[in-house]
Design a protein around this motif. Structure first.
Motif, PDB file in Angstrom:
ATOM      1  N   TYR A   1      -8.794  -9.950   3.242  1.00 17.51           N
ATOM      2  CA  TYR A   1      -9.642 -10.129   2.062  1.00 17.51           C
ATOM      3  C   TYR A   1     -10.479  -8.862   1.846  1.00 17.51           C
ATOM      4  CZ  TYR A   1      -8.294 -15.012   1.868  1.00 17.51           C
ATOM      5  OH  TYR A   1      -7.566 -16.174   1.741  1.00 17.51           O
ATOM      6  N   PRO A   2     -10.946  -8.628   0.622  1.00 14.47           N
ATOM      7  CA  PRO A   2     -11.677  -7.385   0.337  1.00 14.47           C
ATOM      8  C   PRO A   2     -12.806  -7.074   1.302  1.00 14.47           C
ATOM      9  CG  PRO A   2     -11.123  -8.464  -1.719  1.00 14.47           C
ATOM     10  CD  PRO A   2     -10.700  -9.405  -0.616  1.00 14.47           C
ATOM     11  N   HIS A   3     -13.555  -8.096   1.745  1.00 14.03           N
ATOM     12  CA  HIS A   3     -14.694  -7.829   2.625  1.00 14.03           C
ATOM     13  C   HIS A   3     -14.253  -7.328   4.005  1.00 14.03           C
ATOM     14  CE1 HIS A   3     -13.731 -11.957   4.050  1.00 14.03           C
ATOM     15  NE2 HIS A   3     -14.253 -11.543   5.193  1.00 14.03           N
ATOM     16  N   GLU A   4     -12.964  -7.453   4.306  1.00 18.04           N
ATOM     17  CA  GLU A   4     -12.449  -6.982   5.590  1.00 18.04           C
ATOM     18  C   GLU A   4     -11.946  -5.538   5.522  1.00 18.04           C
ATOM     19  OE1 GLU A   4     -10.366 -10.468   7.858  1.00 18.04           O
ATOM     20  OE2 GLU A   4      -9.794 -10.664   5.746  1.00 18.04           O
ATOM     21  N   LEU A   5     -12.059  -4.899   4.361  1.00 12.68           N
ATOM     22  CA  LEU A   5     -11.523  -3.558   4.150  1.00 12.68           C
ATOM     23  C   LEU A   5     -12.633  -2.538   3.977  1.00 12.68           C
ATOM     24  CD1 LEU A   5      -8.803  -4.390   1.451  1.00 12.68           C
ATOM     25  CD2 LEU A   5      -8.554  -4.460   3.946  1.00 12.68           C
ATOM     26  N   SER A   6     -12.322  -1.290   4.275  1.00 13.54           N
ATOM     27  CA  SER A   6     -13.243  -0.192   3.990  1.00 13.54           C
ATOM     28  C   SER A   6     -13.229   0.100   2.496  1.00 13.54           C
ATOM     29  CB  SER A   6     -12.816   1.058   4.762  1.00 13.54           C
ATOM     30  OG  SER A   6     -11.588   1.560   4.247  1.00 13.54           O
ATOM     31  N   GLY A   7     -14.180   0.937   2.062  1.00 13.53           N
ATOM     32  CA  GLY A   7     -14.248   1.294   0.654  1.00 13.53           C
ATOM     33  C   GLY A   7     -12.979   1.981   0.163  1.00 13.53           C
ATOM     34  N   GLY A   8     -12.445   2.898   0.977  1.00 14.47           N
ATOM     35  CA  GLY A   8     -11.226   3.588   0.596  1.00 14.47           C
ATOM     36  C   GLY A   8     -10.034   2.656   0.502  1.00 14.47           C
ATOM     37  N   MET A   9      -9.967   1.686   1.421  1.00 13.54           N
ATOM     38  CA  MET A   9      -8.872   0.723   1.397  1.00 13.54           C
ATOM     39  C   MET A   9      -8.969  -0.164   0.157  1.00 13.54           C
ATOM     40  SD  MET A   9      -8.983  -0.213   5.444  1.00 13.54           S
ATOM     41  CE  MET A   9      -7.574  -1.290   5.578  1.00 13.54           C
ATOM     42  N   ARG A  10     -10.172  -0.564  -0.199  1.00 11.53           N
ATOM     43  CA  ARG A  10     -10.341  -1.389  -1.407  1.00 11.53           C
ATOM     44  C   ARG A  10      -9.905  -0.629  -2.656  1.00 11.53           C
ATOM     45  NH1 ARG A  10     -15.049  -3.275   1.501  1.00 11.53           N
ATOM     46  NH2 ARG A  10     -16.382  -1.712   0.494  1.00 11.53           N
ATOM     47  N   GLN A  11     -10.230   0.665  -2.692  1.00  9.11           N
ATOM     48  CA  GLN A  11      -9.841   1.437  -3.863  1.00  9.11           C
ATOM     49  C   GLN A  11      -8.324   1.631  -3.910  1.00  9.11           C
ATOM     50  OE1 GLN A  11     -11.050   1.585  -6.529  1.00  9.11           O
ATOM     51  NE2 GLN A  11     -12.043   3.498  -7.062  1.00  9.11           N
ATOM     52  N   ARG A  12      -7.679   1.742  -2.760  1.00  9.44           N
ATOM     53  CA  ARG A  12      -6.219   1.814  -2.743  1.00  9.44           C
ATOM     54  C   ARG A  12      -5.613   0.541  -3.310  1.00  9.44           C
ATOM     55  NH1 ARG A  12      -6.652   3.885   2.969  1.00  9.44           N
ATOM     56  NH2 ARG A  12      -6.658   6.142   2.796  1.00  9.44           N
ATOM     57  N   VAL A  13      -6.209  -0.595  -2.967  1.00 10.67           N
ATOM     58  CA  VAL A  13      -5.727  -1.875  -3.507  1.00 10.67           C
ATOM     59  C   VAL A  13      -5.846  -1.879  -5.032  1.00 10.67           C
ATOM     60  CG1 VAL A  13      -6.062  -4.375  -3.555  1.00 10.67           C
ATOM     61  CG2 VAL A  13      -6.287  -3.128  -1.393  1.00 10.67           C
ATOM     62  N   SER A  14      -6.970  -1.375  -5.547  1.00 10.89           N
ATOM     63  CA  SER A  14      -7.166  -1.375  -7.006  1.00 10.89           C
ATOM     64  C   SER A  14      -6.145  -0.472  -7.695  1.00 10.89           C
ATOM     65  CB  SER A  14      -8.593  -0.950  -7.358  1.00 10.89           C
ATOM     66  OG  SER A  14      -8.806   0.427  -7.122  1.00 10.89           O
ATOM     67  N   ILE A  15      -5.757   0.635  -7.043  1.00  9.44           N
ATOM     68  CA  ILE A  15      -4.733   1.513  -7.612  1.00  9.44           C
ATOM     69  C   ILE A  15      -3.378   0.810  -7.606  1.00  9.44           C
ATOM     70  CG2 ILE A  15      -3.430   3.646  -7.215  1.00  9.44           C
ATOM     71  CD1 ILE A  15      -6.112   4.890  -6.258  1.00  9.44           C
ATOM     72  N   CYS A  16      -3.048   0.124  -6.518  1.00  9.50           N
ATOM     73  CA  CYS A  16      -1.796  -0.637  -6.469  1.00  9.50           C
ATOM     74  C   CYS A  16      -1.771  -1.704  -7.560  1.00  9.50           C
ATOM     75  CB  CYS A  16      -1.611  -1.281  -5.102  1.00  9.50           C
ATOM     76  SG  CYS A  16      -1.328  -0.109  -3.756  1.00  9.50           S
ATOM     77  N   ARG A  17      -2.887  -2.375  -7.750  1.00 13.17           N
ATOM     78  CA  ARG A  17      -2.963  -3.405  -8.804  1.00 13.17           C
ATOM     79  C   ARG A  17      -2.705  -2.792 -10.179  1.00 13.17           C
ATOM     80  NH1 ARG A  17      -8.683  -6.063  -9.164  1.00 13.17           N
ATOM     81  NH2 ARG A  17      -9.134  -3.922  -9.816  1.00 13.17           N
ATOM     82  N   ALA A  18      -3.216  -1.573 -10.401  1.00 15.68           N
ATOM     83  CA  ALA A  18      -3.033  -0.913 -11.697  1.00 15.68           C
ATOM     84  C   ALA A  18      -1.600  -0.466 -11.928  1.00 15.68           C
ATOM     85  CB  ALA A  18      -3.978   0.289 -11.795  1.00 15.68           C
ATOM     86  N   LEU A  19      -0.806  -0.361 -10.848  1.00 18.47           N
ATOM     87  CA  LEU A  19       0.546   0.189 -10.953  1.00 18.47           C
ATOM     88  C   LEU A  19       1.654  -0.854 -10.833  1.00 18.47           C
ATOM     89  CD1 LEU A  19       0.126   3.393  -8.755  1.00 18.47           C
ATOM     90  CD2 LEU A  19       0.251   3.285 -11.244  1.00 18.47           C
ATOM     91  N   VAL A  20       1.311  -2.073 -10.449  1.00 18.71           N
ATOM     92  CA  VAL A  20       2.350  -3.040 -10.089  1.00 18.71           C
ATOM     93  C   VAL A  20       3.229  -3.405 -11.281  1.00 18.71           C
ATOM     94  CG1 VAL A  20       1.003  -5.153 -10.501  1.00 18.71           C
ATOM     95  CG2 VAL A  20       2.767  -5.118  -8.698  1.00 18.71           C
ATOM     96  N   HIS A  21       2.721  -3.316 -12.496  1.00 16.73           N
ATOM     97  CA  HIS A  21       3.535  -3.631 -13.682  1.00 16.73           C
ATOM     98  C   HIS A  21       4.238  -2.393 -14.237  1.00 16.73           C
ATOM     99  CE1 HIS A  21      -0.388  -2.369 -15.102  1.00 16.73           C
ATOM    100  NE2 HIS A  21       0.055  -2.234 -16.329  1.00 16.73           N
ATOM    101  N   GLU A  22       4.186  -1.296 -13.473  1.00 19.02           N
ATOM    102  CA  GLU A  22       4.881  -0.043 -13.797  1.00 19.02           C
ATOM    103  C   GLU A  22       4.506   0.475 -15.184  1.00 19.02           C
ATOM    104  OE1 GLU A  22       9.022  -0.800 -13.052  1.00 19.02           O
ATOM    105  OE2 GLU A  22       8.718  -0.906 -10.869  1.00 19.02           O
ATOM    106  N   PRO A  23       3.209   0.758 -15.388  1.00 22.50           N
ATOM    107  CA  PRO A  23       2.753   1.226 -16.704  1.00 22.50           C
ATOM    108  C   PRO A  23       3.244   2.644 -16.980  1.00 22.50           C
ATOM    109  CG  PRO A  23       0.990   1.439 -15.105  1.00 22.50           C
ATOM    110  CD  PRO A  23       2.107   0.717 -14.406  1.00 22.50           C
ATOM    111  N   LYS A  24       3.355   2.962 -18.261  1.00 24.59           N
ATOM    112  CA  LYS A  24       3.712   4.320 -18.661  1.00 24.59           C
ATOM    113  C   LYS A  24       2.507   5.255 -18.602  1.00 24.59           C
ATOM    114  CE  LYS A  24       7.436   2.955 -21.813  1.00 24.59           C
ATOM    115  NZ  LYS A  24       7.899   2.998 -23.226  1.00 24.59           N
ATOM    116  N   HIS A  25       1.303   4.672 -18.598  1.00 22.97           N
ATOM    117  CA  HIS A  25       0.088   5.475 -18.698  1.00 22.97           C
ATOM    118  C   HIS A  25      -0.951   4.920 -17.729  1.00 22.97           C
ATOM    119  CE1 HIS A  25      -2.741   7.721 -21.741  1.00 22.97           C
ATOM    120  NE2 HIS A  25      -2.488   8.411 -20.654  1.00 22.97           N
ATOM    121  N   LEU A  26      -1.498   5.781 -16.875  1.00 20.26           N
ATOM    122  CA  LEU A  26      -2.542   5.393 -15.932  1.00 20.26           C
ATOM    123  C   LEU A  26      -3.832   6.095 -16.322  1.00 20.26           C
ATOM    124  CD1 LEU A  26      -3.354   3.960 -13.261  1.00 20.26           C
ATOM    125  CD2 LEU A  26      -2.711   6.065 -12.060  1.00 20.26           C
ATOM    126  N   LEU A  27      -4.898   5.311 -16.501  1.00 20.86           N
ATOM    127  CA  LEU A  27      -6.215   5.830 -16.842  1.00 20.86           C
ATOM    128  C   LEU A  27      -7.150   5.586 -15.664  1.00 20.86           C
ATOM    129  CD1 LEU A  27      -6.565   4.391 -20.484  1.00 20.86           C
ATOM    130  CD2 LEU A  27      -5.422   6.486 -19.751  1.00 20.86           C
TER     131      LEU A  27
END
Length: 267
Positions: A142-168
């Motif tokens: 769960y998020p509270h078990e992760l470091s700040g960097g690990m949480r941000q990696r999760v957010s990047i994966c979430r932004a990419l999972v639908h394979e967008p053409k554009h990342l902001l």
């Protein structure tokens, strides 16, 4: 390079920010956040925008995402004028904005669910993304078990999972410690090499922008407008040690000299 020179001959642009301005109404009067701005981003290009706080960088990203309307001008993406929040993008903010009651895998799957991706395919993509950023084995945490960097990696994966053409991305590494930030920059470079997508990064970090980008847009203090556009002609993949090279430091110095000339920095 001037703004006009930077956009000339880019009629195949994936993103076209066309002569937009932004004025906010406040109880004490109008605030002009953005002067007339035009940006054309090529397909597959990594484009960074740097500038002082309050110059309209984040406003520009929100307009590009369709989350805020320009006061004048238009945004065109993939040949369509944007009048509502875009569904063809992934977006990452400085704060990870994870749901505390969802596991790592569950947080990444949010976008797969929103885009109605079949569950087994969504999980396959999510697990592959988590592995690519060093989070294999953390799917059930769960998020509270992760470091700040690990949480941000999760957010990047979430932004990419639908394979967008554009990342902001809006200051996605700003809250991280130096070592974690360096690793995230390397991870981002690897992810972008593996996917044919355009990336728009908002950052205060000159070094970060130069390292990651094909072009860097430098903005003036508020009301923000484009000061210069630099083509970053450095070989890829780039290594952290390359930040010590004369070529890398020449780009850094050129941007810093612009900030000094504008009074953003004072010696």
């Amino acid at each position: 390079m001037t703004q006009g020179e930077a956009i000339r001959g880019q009629d195949d642009a994936y993103l076209n920010i066309d002569h937009i301005t932004k004025v906010y109404s406040t109880p004490t009067g109008s605030v002009r956040a953005l002067e007339e701005t035009t940006i054309k981003q090529r397909p597959g290009e990594f484009l960074s925008i740097v500038g002082p706080s309050g110059c309209g960088k984040s406003t520009l990203l929100m307009i590009a995402a369709g989350l805020s309307a320009p006061s004048t001008g238009a945004v065109i993406a993939g040949g369509k004028t944007i009048t509502a929040p875009r569904t063809d993008i992934g977006i990452v903010f400085q704060s990870h904005v994870l749901l505390e009651w969802r596991t790592v895998l569950g947080n990444v799957m949010l976008q797969a669910e929103a885009h109605k991706i079949e569950k087994s395919e969504g999980e396959r993509r999510a697990r592959a993304l988590l592995k690519s950023v060093g989070l294999e084995g953390f799917e059930d945490k769960y998020p509270h078990e992760l470091s700040g960097g690990m949480r941000q990696r999760v957010s990047i994966c979430r932004a990419l999972v639908h394979e967008p053409k554009h990342l902001l991305m809006d200051e996605p590494f700003g809250a991280l410690d130096a070592l974690t930030r360096d690793q995230m920059i390397l991870d981002m470079q690897k992810i972008c090499r593996e996917r044919a997508m355009s990336v728009l990064l908002i950052t205060h970090s000159v070094s970060e922008a130069v390292f990651l980008s094909d072009r860097v847009i430098v903005m003036t203090p508020r009301p923000g407008k484009i000061d210069r556009v630099l083509e970053i002609d450095l070989p890829r993949p780039r290594r952290l040690i390359d930040r010590e090279s004369p070529e890398f430091n020449r780009y850094n110095r050129e941007i810093l000299e612009m900030f000094l000339a504008r009074g953003v920095l004072r010696e």
